[in-house]
Structures are given as structure tokens and as C-alpha cells.
Design an enzyme around this catalytic site. Structure first.
Site, mmCIF file in Angstrom:
data_model
loop_
_atom_site.group_PDB
_atom_site.id
_atom_site.type_symbol
_atom_site.label_atom_id
_atom_site.label_comp_id
_atom_site.label_asym_id
_atom_site.label_seq_id
_atom_site.Cartn_x
_atom_site.Cartn_y
_atom_site.Cartn_z
ATOM 1 N N ASN A 1 -14.920 5.264 4.581
ATOM 2 C CA ASN A 1 -13.319 5.166 3.912
ATOM 3 C C ASN A 1 -12.371 5.365 5.397
ATOM 4 O OD1 ASN A 1 -13.105 7.713 2.607
ATOM 5 N ND2 ASN A 1 -11.497 7.571 1.874
ATOM 6 N N LYS B 1 -14.908 -2.141 3.272
ATOM 7 C CA LYS B 1 -15.883 -0.026 4.290
ATOM 8 C C LYS B 1 -17.151 -0.173 4.605
ATOM 9 C CE LYS B 1 -12.957 2.259 -0.059
ATOM 10 N NZ LYS B 1 -12.834 2.255 -1.409
ATOM 11 N N SER C 1 0.474 -1.125 -0.196
ATOM 12 C CA SER C 1 0.208 0.319 0.508
ATOM 13 C C SER C 1 1.079 1.025 -0.153
ATOM 14 C CB SER C 1 -0.999 -0.257 1.121
ATOM 15 O OG SER C 1 -1.305 1.200 1.716
ATOM 16 N N GLY D 1 -18.548 -0.728 -8.820
ATOM 17 C CA GLY D 1 -18.152 -1.164 -7.038
ATOM 18 C C GLY D 1 -18.214 0.084 -5.604
ATOM 19 N N ASP E 1 -13.197 9.385 -0.622
ATOM 20 C CA ASP E 1 -13.453 9.010 -1.798
ATOM 21 C C ASP E 1 -13.961 9.952 -2.751
ATOM 22 O OD1 ASP E 1 -11.546 6.860 -1.518
ATOM 23 O OD2 ASP E 1 -13.546 5.539 -1.815
ATOM 24 N N GLY F 1 -18.257 0.594 -14.126
ATOM 25 C CA GLY F 1 -17.691 -0.848 -12.733
ATOM 26 C C GLY F 1 -18.762 0.595 -12.227
ATOM 27 N N TYR G 1 -4.194 4.101 -10.124
ATOM 28 C CA TYR G 1 -3.350 5.146 -10.389
ATOM 29 C C TYR G 1 -1.844 4.284 -10.540
ATOM 30 C CZ TYR G 1 -4.155 3.723 -5.465
ATOM 31 O OH TYR G 1 -3.970 2.428 -4.602
#
Ligand code: NAP
Length: 287
Positions: free
Chosen positions: A92, A71, A19, A133, A107, A131, A228
Site C-alpha cells: 500500500n 495492492k 478519499s 481480505g 496498514d 473478514g 472509520y
């Protein structure tokens, strides 16, 4: 900025792999001259989440970020949840004040920040979200809040696309929302102002994958990839080759982290950091 008590922060998730969050948070503290805060990763399976929160609540940490797969499940362990985070069913960022735990979704704030920095007008414009999600929910809420004219949703699993549509309409019932296949969307791609990839398709190591067929973009479209790593995904390479503008997910990642620090430490942190320097440093790490 100095004089903070020792503060302990962490990222919870599983798996966390390599991470970038600890390095990113340390860079933020360095910029703000906060030398009495720490940030670490805590890999946590679902069955240990509850006991972690028991310790967190009594002072184990001052704040945490939460990522996949926790989450949604952390929500039941909190005392309060910000209305947007509750709507998205995704937290988050958790802040502890005394023994009280409050959940947020940064986010959403990070995506909004990155759109503003890239001068993307939401109101009256047409967007596609690829997407459906957790991150797509945040993207959808920002577009609905900003009064997009139309949002087209492309997702492999129709039920999740339906959930995203419901979220968008619950934020703003005036938005024209359609569920559509990538092939059908390609027919009308020239009308799109912005296409946002919220899937993990194209993420390292699968760097030649794209969630859309090449030849999709026009020079009037902005392609925004939440991924990213790599910095330039196949999705962005295809868009660039067709003259579209491109934005990767680094700025959003940096901004969501800075908004988390602002929630934990108070004050106007967003105005005090050099976001561009943080983005540049993180991009160097990813390269
Ligand atoms: P998530 O909740 O697991 O959702 C993943 C989405 O990707 C789902 O819609 C899923 O489709 C789709 N998907 C996954 N593999 C696919 C495949 N092979 N083909 C087609 N669709 C596929 O994950 P998330 O939290 O939204 O995160 C998604 C991506 O965004 C990740 O790469 C993450 O790193 C990135 N992200 C970036 C930021 C940032 O700050 N830049 C913030 C959050 C997330 P189904 O519904 O059909 O399963």
C-alpha cells in the site's frame, strides 16, 4: 522541518470517491512544516497501472500509496518488496529512490500502532478476525508476530479464510488458528479478548449493518473496527451497549499515512507528529 525538495505523492486506486487521504497527508505536512510536498488522488483502472508506473519510475512521483484494487497487482511492477508486504501479497506504499521502486505495507504498521496505543496485549490472548481480505492479512500478520494464543477467523468465502490462516501460520506456526462461523464463535465469545472487524460491512451508507449478530460481546472484549466512516459503526454500537471497549479505524488510518510519510521522507517522522491531533481533526471531518 523545512528544506525538502519539491516532492510529489499520490494515492492510486479505483474508485477513490471522496478519499480522506489528501486532507490527511496535507495535515501531516502542515504539522511537520513541510511546505514543499503535494499529495493527490489518481483514479487508475487496471489497464493503466503499468504505464503509470513507467512514468512514476522516471520521476513522475516520489512515492505513492496504493489502495483497492491494485495492492497485489503493483507487486510485479516493483524492483523490491519488503518481506512482510510480499508475504501478505499486498503493497500500500511505494517509495522511489532514483529509478528504483520499493513496496511496503503500512496498514500492518498502522494496525500495530493502534493496538499499542490502546494497550492491547497480543501475546497469549485470543482474537477473532471478521473478514479475510487484504486488511485482514495485515491484521493476521501483526497478531501472529505478537504471539497471540489463538486467532478465530470468520469469513463469507472459505477459500480466503484458508489463505489468511496460511499467512498467520507462515508468520508464526505456533498460533492456534481456527476457521469458524459467526454463530459458532458466538458460543465461545466470552473467551475472546479482542474482535477485529476487517470487512467493509457497516461502512457508510450501510450504517445499520454489522458483520456479527448483536449480543455477541462481553465487557471483557475489545471491539476494533477497521471501518472509520461512520466513526461509530453498528458493530461498535453493539459492543459498547454490552460494556465492551471499542476502537474505530481512524487511528490506524492516520498511523498508516504517517508511516508512509516516514518511508518517503526518512527520519523519525512518527515521533515528530502529534498523532492524536491528526486523529481529532480527521474525526471532525468524518462527523
Ligand atoms: P477487501 O480486501 O476487499 O476485503 C473485504 C472483506 O470484507 C472480505 O473478507 C469480504 O468477504 C468481506 N465482505 C465484504 N462485504 C461483505 C458482506 N456483505 N458480508 C460479509 N463479508 C463481506 O477489503 P480490505 O482492503 O480488507 O478493506 C476492508 C475494510 O477495511 C474497508 O472498509 C476498508 O475501508 C477498511 N480498511 C481500513 C483501514 C484503516 O486504516 N482503518 C485500512 C485498510 C482497510 P469475502 O472474502 O467473502 O468477499
Amino acid at each position: 522541518m523545512t528544506g525538502y525538495d519539491l516532492k510529489r505523492f499520490a494515492l492510486l486506486g479505483e474508485p477513490l470517491g471522496h478519499s480522506m487521504s489528501p486532507a490527511l497527508h496535507k495535515a501531516i505536512y502542515r504539522q511537520l512544516e513541510i511546505d514543499d510536498a503535494s499529495y493527490r488522488t489518481v483514479e487508475l483502472p487496471q489497464e493503466r497501472l503499468k504505464s503509470f508506473f513507467t512514468g512514476f519510475r522516471v520521476g513522475g512521483f516520489d512515492g505513492v500509496n496504493v489502495t483497492i484494487p491494485h495492492k497485489a497487482s503493483v507487486i510485479d511492477l516493483l524492483d523490491e518488496v519488503d518481506s512482510k508486504a510480499r508475504l501478505l501479497n499486498a503493497v500500500n506504499c511505494v517509495n522511489r529512490t532514483g529509478n528504483q521502486l520499493t513496496g511496503y505495507n503500512t496498514d500492518l504498521l498502522g494496525f500495530g500502532y493502534s493496538l499499542r496505543q490502546n494497550n492491547v496485549e497480543i501475546e497469549g490472548n485470543q482474537f477473532a478476525i471478521i473478514g479475510a481480505g487484504g486488511s485482514a492479512q495485515a491484521v493476521g500478520a501483526v497478531l501472529a508476530d505478537g504471539e497471540a494464543k489463538k486467532v478465530s477467523i470468520v469469513n463469507r468465502t472459505p477459500e480466503r479464510a484458508e489463505e489468511l490462516k496460511a499467512t498467520i501460520l507462515s508468520v508464526n506456526e505456533a498460533i492456534d488458528v481456527e476457521l469458524i462461523s459467526a454463530e459458532d464463535l458466538a458460543q465461545n465469545a466470552k473467551n475472546l479478548d479482542c474482535v477485529v472487524n476487517t470487512t467493509s460491512v457497516g461502512m457508510s451508507p450501510n450504517v445499520t449493518d454489522s458483520p456479527l449478530p448483536s449480543g455477541f460481546f462481553t465487557e471483557n472484549t475489545l471491539a476494533f473496527d477497521l471501518v472509520y466512516n461512520p466513526l461509530e459503526t453498528q458493530f461498535l454500537k453493539d459492543a459498547k451497549a454490552q460494556g465492551a471497549s471499542v476502537v474505530n479505524g481512524v487511528q490506524m488510518l492516520v498511523a498508516q499515512a504517517v508511516y508512509s510519510v516516514e518511508i518517503w521522507m526518512g527520519g523519525n517522522i512518527v515521533a515528530h507528529v502529534d498523532m492524536n491531533a491528526l486523529v481529532r481533526d480527521l474525526e471532525k471531518t468524518i462527523k
